[in-house]
Design a protein around this motif. Structure first.
Motif, PDB file in Angstrom:
ATOM      1  N   GLN A   1      27.768  65.524  18.971  1.00 30.89           N
ATOM      2  CA  GLN A   1      27.338  64.807  18.076  1.00 30.89           C
ATOM      3  C   GLN A   1      28.289  63.663  17.674  1.00 30.89           C
ATOM      4  OE1 GLN A   1      27.328  67.730  14.567  1.00 30.89           O
ATOM      5  NE2 GLN A   1      29.512  67.890  14.828  1.00 30.89           N
TER       6      GLN A   1
ATOM      7  N   ASP B   1      15.060  55.881  19.782  1.00 35.57           N
ATOM      8  CA  ASP B   1      14.276  56.632  18.638  1.00 35.57           C
ATOM      9  C   ASP B   1      14.735  56.380  17.256  1.00 35.57           C
ATOM     10  OD1 ASP B   1      12.778  57.665  20.846  1.00 35.57           O
ATOM     11  OD2 ASP B   1      14.032  59.523  20.704  1.00 35.57           O
ATOM     12  N   TYR B   2      16.086  56.122  16.824  1.00 38.84           N
ATOM     13  CA  TYR B   2      16.625  56.006  15.610  1.00 38.84           C
ATOM     14  C   TYR B   2      16.105  54.483  15.185  1.00 38.84           C
ATOM     15  CZ  TYR B   2      20.007  54.522  12.015  1.00 38.84           C
ATOM     16  OH  TYR B   2      20.508  54.693  10.587  1.00 38.84           O
TER      17      TYR B   2
ATOM     18  N   ASN C   1      24.005  60.885  15.047  1.00 37.94           N
ATOM     19  CA  ASN C   1      23.322  61.596  16.063  1.00 37.94           C
ATOM     20  C   ASN C   1      23.659  63.125  16.356  1.00 37.94           C
ATOM     21  OD1 ASN C   1      25.766  61.444  17.867  1.00 37.94           O
ATOM     22  ND2 ASN C   1      25.244  59.468  18.165  1.00 37.94           N
ATOM     23  N   ASN C   2      22.719  64.019  16.676  1.00 37.50           N
ATOM     24  CA  ASN C   2      22.984  65.253  17.417  1.00 37.50           C
ATOM     25  C   ASN C   2      22.154  65.486  18.806  1.00 37.50           C
ATOM     26  OD1 ASN C   2      24.429  67.205  15.276  1.00 37.50           O
ATOM     27  ND2 ASN C   2      22.919  65.925  13.955  1.00 37.50           N
ATOM     28  N   LEU C   3      23.179  65.399  19.786  1.00 40.28           N
ATOM     29  CA  LEU C   3      22.439  65.461  21.236  1.00 40.28           C
ATOM     30  C   LEU C   3      22.492  66.701  21.759  1.00 40.28           C
ATOM     31  CD1 LEU C   3      24.647  62.238  22.012  1.00 40.28           C
ATOM     32  CD2 LEU C   3      22.359  62.375  20.856  1.00 40.28           C
TER      33      LEU C   3
ATOM     34  N   ALA D   1      21.906  59.868  26.781  1.00 38.25           N
ATOM     35  CA  ALA D   1      21.385  60.804  25.630  1.00 38.25           C
ATOM     36  C   ALA D   1      21.624  60.161  24.390  1.00 38.25           C
ATOM     37  CB  ALA D   1      22.076  62.184  25.397  1.00 38.25           C
ATOM     38  N   VAL D   2      22.785  59.366  24.206  1.00 41.88           N
ATOM     39  CA  VAL D   2      22.782  58.662  23.012  1.00 41.88           C
ATOM     40  C   VAL D   2      22.035  57.461  22.974  1.00 41.88           C
ATOM     41  CG1 VAL D   2      24.930  57.273  23.720  1.00 41.88           C
ATOM     42  CG2 VAL D   2      24.587  58.036  21.170  1.00 41.88           C
TER      43      VAL D   2
ATOM     44  N   LYS E   1      19.081  57.128  24.334  1.00 39.36           N
ATOM     45  CA  LYS E   1      17.465  57.584  23.917  1.00 39.36           C
ATOM     46  C   LYS E   1      17.624  58.028  22.441  1.00 39.36           C
ATOM     47  CE  LYS E   1      16.549  59.788  28.367  1.00 39.36           C
ATOM     48  NZ  LYS E   1      16.343  61.097  29.063  1.00 39.36           N
ATOM     49  N   TRP E   2      18.609  58.536  21.685  1.00 37.27           N
ATOM     50  CA  TRP E   2      18.532  58.774  20.406  1.00 37.27           C
ATOM     51  C   TRP E   2      18.434  57.474  19.678  1.00 37.27           C
ATOM     52  CZ3 TRP E   2      21.986  56.870  16.747  1.00 37.27           C
ATOM     53  CH2 TRP E   2      21.723  57.540  15.533  1.00 37.27           C
ATOM     54  N   THR E   3      19.223  56.416  20.174  1.00 36.72           N
ATOM     55  CA  THR E   3      19.443  55.208  19.600  1.00 36.72           C
ATOM     56  C   THR E   3      18.073  54.449  19.558  1.00 36.72           C
ATOM     57  OG1 THR E   3      21.733  54.818  19.896  1.00 36.72           O
ATOM     58  CG2 THR E   3      20.553  52.821  19.175  1.00 36.72           C
TER      59      THR E   3
END
Length: 453
Positions: free
Chosen positions: A335, A292-293, A309-311, A285-286, A288-290
């Motif tokens: 998070q 997009d970030y 991040n908020n996951l 999940a992190v 994927k967040w990275t």
């Protein structure tokens, strides 16, 4: 009493440096890897021993050392570029306080990695640093191996002399590094000159390798198991009897399986089912967040940008009862989850430029060591150590890069020292080929080596 032992050893090491200035470099390696200031209660933890060791090493080189053989390699320039870029992102970091805290040790690690190859001008110095790095890491690995044999260890349970997770004392990091230094141990067992190869050196070497293999078991770090698999494949490349090697590896694995702790086998079983494991699911999940970030912050967000991040993590567990499969889906929220990957660490903190620089440094090392490996593997007997060390450093870096897929160790001081060793070996070989008309292929003339990377 323990504090006095560490202080006495460090003072003795510093004292020898005034007679042999290069020993100040080894003293810094000891301080940076073992971190004796973390192992003492009151004597060293209030003294900036790392800064003192670095200052003595650089001053002694600047004032005393012969600089005629010192060379600047392109990868040193890339390390300097990465240092400057990290400084730039730190200035505009999303979390300036946390970024400044990480910057305090990152710039020192990068700066010393840039400086270190300048001191590695002889075979003895190159080997001495490699030996010191192995022995310093061994001081942690041997403790972990003994405790694993005695108690079996456990995830987050194995105590490696200190109670914090900094540096090589972090379980996943020491699992990866322990496997990464095995090729270097094998090299020193065969070509070492500080301790010439005999039965005592081989006995200690094999015992240390056994301890290295125990670390992933004691820490129950899945990264370590993956690194062992990579090591097995890499060693197959130079095995003379590959079928026998594969048979021995398979037999050793089968014999070891009944002796492994049940908690270890259960944890390793989650590698193929990451969605059922909360830790693995949150890592994906992190990542994927990275990704997009980075699309919105292509230049990076500075150190510790992950704190923003908020996951939303979906955990899937599957149980089979007879012919019926029961699937349970649960949603968890997290998070400020850390990257758990050097590649995403660089992407999130330093953006696409920083990731590109870092990858160029890593891939450049693999390429240059392959060049040296091929050039000197059939060299005169007194020069084959170059091919052996190049292979060891290449294999160690490959293991590190695979382990770094799952650990945020992009700027790990020990890994940077391995890169400095590569550069030192490369410049040494290039200088011998160019300045001394060196003949690497059994006395036959060859075209001078290309510039070191």
């Amino acid at each position: 009493m323990r504090d006095l032992v560490f202080v006495a050893f460090l003072m003795a090491l510093f004292a020898t440096g005034f007679r042999r200035p290069f020993l100040f470099v080894l003293a810094y390696a000891y301080v940076d890897i073992v971190a004796p200031q973390r192992l003492t209660y009151w004597l060293l933890n209030s003294v900036p021993v790392s800064m003192i060791a670095a200052a003595l090493a650089m001053l002694s080189w600047a004032l005393v050392d012969d600089k005629r053989n010192a060379r600047i390699a392109p990868r040193q320039g890339l390390l300097l570029l990465l240092l400057l870029y990290c400084w730039m992102t730190t200035i505009g970091a999303d979390f300036p306080v946390e970024a400044a805290f990480k910057w305090e040790w990152v710039w020192k690690a990068l700066a010393f990695a840039i400086f270190l190859p300048l001191t590695l001008t002889t075979r003895l110095r190159i080997e001495a640093l490699a030996l010191y790095m192995v022995l310093c890491a061994a001081s942690i690995i041997i403790v972990g191996g003994i405790k694993t044999l005695g108690s079996g260890g456990g995830y987050g349970v194995l105590n490696l002399m200190v109670s914090n997770n900094a540096g090589l004392y972090e379980s996943s990091t020491i699992s990866a590094i322990a496997i990464a230094i095995i090729p270097l141990i094998l090299h020193l067992m065969k070509f070492g000159t500080v301790f010439p190869p005999d039965w005592r050196v081989r006995l200690f070497g094999f015992a240390l390798i056994f301890a290295c293999l125990l670390i992933p078991i004691g820490t129950e770090a899945r990264t370590g198991l993956v690194c062992i698999g990579v090591l097995a494949v890499l060693l197959l490349r130079d095995a003379k009897r590959r079928l026998l090697y594969l048979g021995l590896m398979g037999g050793a694995a089968m014999l070891a399986l009944p002796f492994l702790p049940q908690s270890f086998t259960q944890r390793m079983g989650t590698i193929g089912e990451y969605q059922a494991d909360s830790s693995a699911s949150s890592r994906v999940a992190v990542w994927k967040w990275t990704w997009d970030y980075a699309k919105d912050h292509p230049m990076g967000g500075g150190f510790d940008a992950f704190r923003g991040n908020n996951l939303r993590v979906e955990k899937v567990e599957m149980q089979t009862v007879g012919a019926v499969k029961d699937v349970t889906r649960t949603i968890e929220y997290d998070q400020a989850r850390a990257y758990h990957s050097a590649y995403f660490e660089m992407l999130g903190e330093q953006g696409y430029p920083g990731l590109l620089i870092w990858l160029t440094i890593q891939l450049g090392g693999l390429w240059r060591m392959e060049v040296l490996r091929r050039r000197y593997r059939n060299a005169d007997p007194d020069q084959r150590w170059i091919a052996s060390m190049a292979t060891a450093l290449q294999n160690g870096q490959a293991i590190y890069m695979v382990g770094a897929l799952f650990i945020a160790i992009a700027i790990q001081p020990f890994a940077l020292m391995m890169i400095a060793l590569q550069i030192g070996l490369d410049t040494y070989a290039g200088r011998r080929a160019k300045d001394q008309a060196f003949r690497p292929m059994g006395g036959q003339r060859r075209t001078p080596a290309p510039a070191a990377a």
